[in-house]
Structure formats: C-alpha cells, structure tokens
Design an enzyme around this catalytic site. Sequence first.
Site: not given
Ligand code: FRU
Length: 515
Positions: A53, A69, A320, A184, A109-110, A77, A235
């Site tokens: 993100d 991210q 995803w 987020d 995280f985001s 990831w 999200e």
């Molecule tokens: C969205 C997400 C967010 C989270 C981040 C983790 O793609 O799942 O909700 O903060 O990625 O990397």
Amino acid sequence: MQKAMVVCVFLVGFMACKETGKKKVDEEQEPQVYKEQYRPQYHFSPPKMWMNDPNGLVYNEGIYHLFYQYYPDDIVWGPMHWGHAVSEDMVHWEHKPIALYPDEHGLIFSGSAVVDRNNTSGFAKNGETPLVAIFTYHSMEGEKEGRTDFQTQGIAYSLDNGDTWTKYEGNPVIDNEGIKDFRDPKVFWHESTKRWILALVAGDHAKFYASENLREWEYLSDFGKNQGAHGGVWECPDLFKLPVEGTDEEKWVLIISINPGAPNGGSGTQYFVGDFDGERFTSDQKKAKWLDYGTDNYAGVTYNNIPNGDRIFIGWMSNWDYARDTPTQVWRSAMTLPRKLSLVKMGEEYTLKNFPLEQVDGLTAEMLAKDVRVPSGGKKEVVLDGLNQSRIKLRTACKDFSITFKNHLDEALVLSMDSNTNMFRLDRTNSGEVEFQQEFGNKHHQMPLDCSKVGGLELSIFLDRSSVEVFINEGLWVMTDQVFPTAPYTILIISNGQSGQDILLEGIETMQTIW
Ligand code: FRU
C-alpha cells in the site's frame, strides 16, 4: 552509485589507465535497476524488495511524499516498514531511506500523514512545522497468542520535512478493544469543527474519531455495517469532500478497499458518496460503487494538503490473490499513475471519476501514429516499436469494437466492448506469463458500461512494461490490470464492429522513462 576509482600508471612512453576492482564489484552486486524485464518505466516501484500500500501521502514545502508498505529483506510480504520516496511533480521520484521501522509495539502497517501547521501536537519546540504520521501497529506476538487486540494506532513525527522520524513515547494513541482487524488510520484537518478527524476500519465497517492534538482521540461514530460490499475485510479508508462538477453542491466521499470481494475477484476499491457533519458519515447508497473495475488497483488513498485543493489518488497496482507470486525477481509491484479525483452527477447518481494528472501528459515523447481511421466493419493492424511503453488515445461509438496488443509470440491483451451486454472487457488470459498463480489468467475481467449515459467513448490507454490502465471518458470508467508479456507488445490491432461510425485512433505516443 559509487564511481569506480581510476588508477593510472606510466608505462614506457605512454600512460595506461585501468580501473580498480571496485567497479567490477559494483556491477556484480548492483543489478541493472529499472532495466529488468517487466520493470515499469513510468510508474513508481521500489528499487528492490517487496512493496504494498501507499501510505502517508502528503504534500509539504514543495515536496510530495510517498511512503509505502515495505519489507526490505525479501520480495514477499514480511515485517512491515514504511519505505519513502519524494517528488516535486508526483511523476519523477527520488528514493529516500526507510522512514519507519517496527518497534516494541509491532510492525508498521498502513496509515496517513498530516502537516501540523499550528503545532497542535506540540512536537515542534523551535518553530518547526511537524509532519505527523499516523499508522497501525501490528503486534505479531499478540496475533500468535491468539488475541484479538493486536492492532493499535501509533504516531511519529518529523521536524525536517520527512527526513528523520521520532516515534511518540505515548504510543499507542488508540487502543484496541478486541476487534481483530482494526487498522489503516486516515487523518485530515476538518476545517468547520477545527479539529483532526481520523477514519479507520474495523473488519466490516469504518470508525471515526476526533482529536485536538493528534495524541488524544475521542470516538465519534461507525459507518457501513449494512452498506456496500462485504465480501471481505474492509481496509484503507479515506474520507474527503469534493465539489460536484458544474454545480455548487459539495459531497463527501468515503473510499474503502475490500479484500476479497472485488467485482473481478480478490482486492478492489469501493466508494460511498454522502455527507459528513463532523461526527457522522451518512450515505443513502446501499450498493457498492467501484473506483476501478480492474484487478490491480488496491489500498489507494489520497494526498493531504495539496496546495490547490485537488484530490489526488495513488493505488497499489496489485491484488492480494497473486501479489506474492508475480514473475519479478528484484522487486515486487508498482503504484498506479497518480490520478485526480472528481465527482459528477448524472440523473440522480453520483460517480467518482479518476484520471491521470496533467503531469503524466508531460511524459509523452515520440508520436508513433496519428489520426488513423478504422471504418465500420473494418480492421487495422500496425507494427510499432515502443508500443509497450505508450499512451494511446482513441474515439469510438459505444458499440462493438476490440483493441488488441500483441507480440510475435502471439501473446495478446485484448480490450473489447460488447454492446449487447453493455460490458467492457479486459482479457489477459493469453497476455504472457499467467500461470504463476491460478486466479491471474483464469478469466477475462469486465466492467458494466452504460452506453445510454454517453454520446460516444473516448479512451486513454496507458501501457507500461507490466501494466495497462484504461480510462474511458476521462475516468468515468476505469480498469487497471497487470500483464506480463514475455516479449514486448509491438502489434496493435483495432477492429470496428458494425458501428456505422469510424473509430478514430487519435494518437499513440511513447512515454519517457521516469528513472
Ligand atoms: C492492505 C493491508 C492493510 C494493512 C497492510 C499491511 O493491503 O492489508 O490493511 O495495513 O496491507 O501490509
């Protein structure tokens, strides 16, 4: 890159120079960054390793920040950091060191970032203007222990326009009361109530909070349990006001990413149009509306603090379903082009448009073809080097047609309109490498496109080495998809159905590389 050292020695009568071993080592160690197969040439991607993100999109003192991210140790990831890049135009980017590292509260995280112009946070001691980042802490230990409160919200500040960051010692600033997905945060300054508003997501709905100082937050309200799409977890929310084009009306828009549950599978971005009174967001919209019908525009959010008030969006160009499997080796994934958002009302319905910024037009280079007409029932085929890094502009009736991008291996990406079903299609099933993951190439993607709403169609298509972005009627309808042709597309085929009108290919222009 470090310059190679040159050593010169005098030999009998002439001087010979040879480079020390240094350069050789550099070349061996440093890959030819941005020259790799599939490397986007005019979209942002990290120099190496995993990205997802966009985070903390904020403008301050001439600089557009793009945090993201980032996992610096692998191309899949992993423990999340905030990577960082800066730009003066949102098109050319300079990479900066990692901005935020995981700490005792968890992974980063985001989230978002704001310019705290009045130092409401008190973080500035000598008249500086703090940049404040608000993000989610994800505690791996908490998750492993099977708890549900392992996501909390934290803040950090920078007093040097984003170069260095200090975490707030009072973190976390919003505790979790047992909601598994609680993340987020998007923060913005709400002018009429003169306070900060924070939107975050809690599984199947959004929550809003308010603060005077970015450190203490008061819960306000919830939105969305029974509205919109719920095929997956919510999200990356974003809430902002937009004028309705051509009127005096203003509406609030809430963007919510959802995974899975997007119209063409996996991850996607829905939005709600409504009102926000400083406490509560309301919308009478029951069904989901989608910002982009392609499979590869996710977790997108908008910039804070843009000087002229424009609302500018950047999304993560992946999904995803297969983000971890795409066939790149040095880095993984890219961002969409930066896009300006606008709101239109047609009949009783509001639609959020998104279209690349004017700066992107500035990247066009060589005109490869211009003013080509394809008559009703006709077909044109052109061979063009440079097609795989280009912008194509085309006008057509809202009737049947197809546009095919092909290489000499017969790998093809096909865009087409089926006016019987009112569906626009993007077919990447035979576009190149598709077998790295089962969902990637298993079906074509489609977008409902109501011809009764428009006189004709105007397409702007942006092809880069591993992506296509299709904008119809300046972003009224949009599709963004990744593609991995094993050889560049060099053949363009345009077929016109029995539309009764010519298709006009206005121009194909190559796009400059931004690196
Ligand atoms: C969205 C997400 C967010 C989270 C981040 C983790 O793609 O799942 O909700 O903060 O990625 O990397």
